[in-house]
Design a protein around this motif. Structure first.
Motif, PDB file in Angstrom:
ATOM      1  N   SER A   1       0.991  -1.226   0.041  1.00 41.08           N
ATOM      2  CA  SER A   1       0.129  -0.177   0.175  1.00 41.08           C
ATOM      3  C   SER A   1       0.842   1.466   0.235  1.00 41.08           C
ATOM      4  CB  SER A   1      -0.798   0.164   1.186  1.00 41.08           C
ATOM      5  OG  SER A   1      -0.336   0.085   2.379  1.00 41.08           O
ATOM      6  N   LEU A   2       1.971   1.293   0.704  1.00 41.38           N
ATOM      7  CA  LEU A   2       2.818   2.311   0.600  1.00 41.38           C
ATOM      8  C   LEU A   2       3.448   2.534  -0.746  1.00 41.38           C
ATOM      9  CD1 LEU A   2       4.911   1.959   4.049  1.00 41.38           C
ATOM     10  CD2 LEU A   2       3.357   3.585   3.506  1.00 41.38           C
ATOM     11  N   ILE A   3       4.014   1.487  -1.606  1.00 36.70           N
ATOM     12  CA  ILE A   3       4.641   1.457  -2.677  1.00 36.70           C
ATOM     13  C   ILE A   3       3.107   2.209  -3.602  1.00 36.70           C
ATOM     14  CG2 ILE A   3       5.452   0.123  -4.484  1.00 36.70           C
ATOM     15  CD1 ILE A   3       6.926  -1.425  -2.467  1.00 36.70           C
ATOM     16  N   PHE A   4       2.436   1.551  -3.641  1.00 33.35           N
ATOM     17  CA  PHE A   4       1.110   2.112  -4.627  1.00 33.35           C
ATOM     18  C   PHE A   4       0.815   3.568  -4.250  1.00 33.35           C
ATOM     19  CE2 PHE A   4      -0.331  -2.511  -5.033  1.00 33.35           C
ATOM     20  CZ  PHE A   4       0.159  -2.708  -6.025  1.00 33.35           C
ATOM     21  N   THR A   5       0.769   3.809  -3.067  1.00 34.16           N
ATOM     22  CA  THR A   5       0.564   5.228  -2.638  1.00 34.16           C
ATOM     23  C   THR A   5       1.492   6.180  -3.402  1.00 34.16           C
ATOM     24  OG1 THR A   5      -0.515   4.557  -0.660  1.00 34.16           O
ATOM     25  CG2 THR A   5       0.323   6.929  -0.937  1.00 34.16           C
ATOM     26  N   PHE A   6       2.777   5.711  -3.142  1.00 33.45           N
ATOM     27  CA  PHE A   6       3.915   6.612  -3.740  1.00 33.45           C
ATOM     28  C   PHE A   6       3.916   6.562  -5.181  1.00 33.45           C
ATOM     29  CE2 PHE A   6       8.501   6.978  -4.726  1.00 33.45           C
ATOM     30  CZ  PHE A   6       8.690   8.420  -4.339  1.00 33.45           C
TER      31      PHE A   6
ATOM     32  N   VAL B   1       9.879   4.984 -13.425  1.00 38.04           N
ATOM     33  CA  VAL B   1      10.030   4.724 -11.692  1.00 38.04           C
ATOM     34  C   VAL B   1       8.752   4.116 -11.323  1.00 38.04           C
ATOM     35  CG1 VAL B   1      10.388   5.678  -9.322  1.00 38.04           C
ATOM     36  CG2 VAL B   1      11.995   6.271 -11.289  1.00 38.04           C
ATOM     37  N   VAL B   2       7.681   4.896 -11.807  1.00 42.37           N
ATOM     38  CA  VAL B   2       6.146   4.380 -11.330  1.00 42.37           C
ATOM     39  C   VAL B   2       6.148   3.163 -12.008  1.00 42.37           C
ATOM     40  CG1 VAL B   2       3.779   5.080 -12.095  1.00 42.37           C
ATOM     41  CG2 VAL B   2       5.261   6.892 -11.332  1.00 42.37           C
ATOM     42  N   ILE B   3       6.415   2.634 -13.216  1.00 48.20           N
ATOM     43  CA  ILE B   3       6.334   1.325 -13.394  1.00 48.20           C
ATOM     44  C   ILE B   3       7.057   0.219 -12.454  1.00 48.20           C
ATOM     45  CG2 ILE B   3       6.776  -0.271 -15.474  1.00 48.20           C
ATOM     46  CD1 ILE B   3       6.111   2.188 -17.253  1.00 48.20           C
ATOM     47  N   TYR B   4       8.142   0.492 -12.393  1.00 48.56           N
ATOM     48  CA  TYR B   4       8.792  -0.246 -11.390  1.00 48.56           C
ATOM     49  C   TYR B   4       8.287  -0.590  -9.824  1.00 48.56           C
ATOM     50  CZ  TYR B   4      12.728  -0.205 -14.618  1.00 48.56           C
ATOM     51  OH  TYR B   4      13.354  -0.431 -15.776  1.00 48.56           O
ATOM     52  N   LEU B   5       7.638   0.814  -9.478  1.00 48.08           N
ATOM     53  CA  LEU B   5       7.131   0.815  -8.410  1.00 48.08           C
ATOM     54  C   LEU B   5       5.805  -0.092  -8.197  1.00 48.08           C
ATOM     55  CD1 LEU B   5       7.543   4.505  -6.868  1.00 48.08           C
ATOM     56  CD2 LEU B   5       8.569   2.493  -6.167  1.00 48.08           C
ATOM     57  N   ILE B   6       5.026  -0.090  -9.487  1.00 49.59           N
ATOM     58  CA  ILE B   6       3.738  -0.812  -9.647  1.00 49.59           C
ATOM     59  C   ILE B   6       4.232  -2.112  -9.553  1.00 49.59           C
ATOM     60  CG2 ILE B   6       1.896  -1.518 -11.248  1.00 49.59           C
ATOM     61  CD1 ILE B   6       1.658   1.665 -11.664  1.00 49.59           C
ATOM     62  N   ALA B   7       5.231  -2.588 -10.232  1.00 45.60           N
ATOM     63  CA  ALA B   7       5.670  -4.097 -10.478  1.00 45.60           C
ATOM     64  C   ALA B   7       5.923  -4.512  -9.138  1.00 45.60           C
ATOM     65  CB  ALA B   7       6.698  -4.034 -11.427  1.00 45.60           C
ATOM     66  N   ILE B   8       6.705  -3.736  -8.142  1.00 50.22           N
ATOM     67  CA  ILE B   8       7.105  -4.213  -6.872  1.00 50.22           C
ATOM     68  C   ILE B   8       6.127  -4.221  -5.837  1.00 50.22           C
ATOM     69  CG2 ILE B   8       8.462  -3.749  -4.736  1.00 50.22           C
ATOM     70  CD1 ILE B   8      10.561  -2.179  -6.855  1.00 50.22           C
ATOM     71  N   GLY B   9       4.958  -3.268  -5.856  1.00 52.76           N
ATOM     72  CA  GLY B   9       3.882  -3.358  -5.166  1.00 52.76           C
ATOM     73  C   GLY B   9       2.856  -4.702  -5.667  1.00 52.76           C
ATOM     74  N   THR B  10       2.950  -4.950  -6.824  1.00 53.37           N
ATOM     75  CA  THR B  10       2.161  -6.111  -7.400  1.00 53.37           C
ATOM     76  C   THR B  10       2.921  -7.396  -6.726  1.00 53.37           C
ATOM     77  OG1 THR B  10       1.420  -4.797  -9.278  1.00 53.37           O
ATOM     78  CG2 THR B  10       1.394  -7.480  -9.305  1.00 53.37           C
TER      79      THR B  10
ATOM     80  N   ALA C   1       1.193   6.298  -7.017  1.00 54.24           N
ATOM     81  CA  ALA C   1      -0.066   7.043  -7.525  1.00 54.24           C
ATOM     82  C   ALA C   1       0.400   8.861  -7.328  1.00 54.24           C
ATOM     83  CB  ALA C   1      -1.173   6.967  -6.670  1.00 54.24           C
ATOM     84  N   VAL C   2       1.223   8.968  -6.031  1.00 55.13           N
ATOM     85  CA  VAL C   2       1.674  10.353  -5.855  1.00 55.13           C
ATOM     86  C   VAL C   2       2.483  10.875  -7.113  1.00 55.13           C
ATOM     87  CG1 VAL C   2       2.853  11.978  -4.437  1.00 55.13           C
ATOM     88  CG2 VAL C   2       1.037  10.392  -3.575  1.00 55.13           C
TER      89      VAL C   2
END
Length: 182
Positions: free
Chosen positions: A22-27, A55-64, A29-30
């Motif tokens: 949730s922290l990663i997805f929030t970051f 970076v957003v794409i990588y964050l979404i992959a990690i959050g997933t 999105a921001v």
């Protein structure tokens, strides 16, 4: 029993993994909102926006990775099944029609590090199979295989020993699972 639906679901993620996701997805999105806002207001930072988009794409992959789980849905009424990857309410997977269930098998694949992963397959329509699940633990794999074979009223094959496949006496396995015998 004809209208029954079977759901075999992976265990829920631990709270700490959901929290991190949730922290990663929030970051993500921001950061995405920041990129959109700045791209329209200041076109000169277009290149920075492209790099930030990666970076957003990588964050979404990690959050997933921290939040997905696998489930298998079997619809006995319409004789179909699907394997899904689920992230929250989003379920990705397609239904596949089955004409005749044959048996469920449990076998293992050796990993490079020496461990084994146990796979549960549903065999159907004369020698076709669908990989339903993977587990690191043999007991859990056999429990899932047993449950599916019971719902479908078909046999369970132990294929964990190469070239020594055998159908399991499910009444004995049920007793082992229920802790009645060791």
């Amino acid at each position: 029993m004809a209208d029954a639906h079977i759901i075999v679901s992976g265990s829920k993620r631990p709270f700490w993994q959901i929290f991190i996701a949730s922290l990663i997805f929030t970051f993500a999105a921001v950061l995405l909102l920041w990129i959109i806002y700045n791209t329209f207001l200041r076109p000169e930072i277009y290149l920075t926006s492209i790099i930030s988009s990666r970076v957003v794409i990588y964050l979404i992959a990690i959050g997933t990775f921290f939040s997905f789980r696998k489930s298998v849905y079997i619809d006995l009424g319409q004789s179909r099944f699907r394997s899904t990857f689920e992230i929250g309410p989003v379920k990705l997977g397609q239904w596949k029609t089955i004409h005749s269930y044959e048996y469920v098998s449990v076998f293992h694949q050796p990993l490079k590090n020496g461990d084994r992963i146990f796979e549960i397959n549903l065999w159907y329509d004369t020698n076709k199979h669908w990989e339903l699940y993977e587990k690191n633990n043999a007991k859990e794999a056999f429990e899932i295989g047993y449950e599916i074979s019971e719902y479908l009223q078909i046999d369970l094959l132990d294929a964990t020993v190469p070239n020594d496949f055998r159908f399991i006496d499910k009444s004995l396995l049920r007793q082992k699972i229920n802790g009645e015998i060791s």
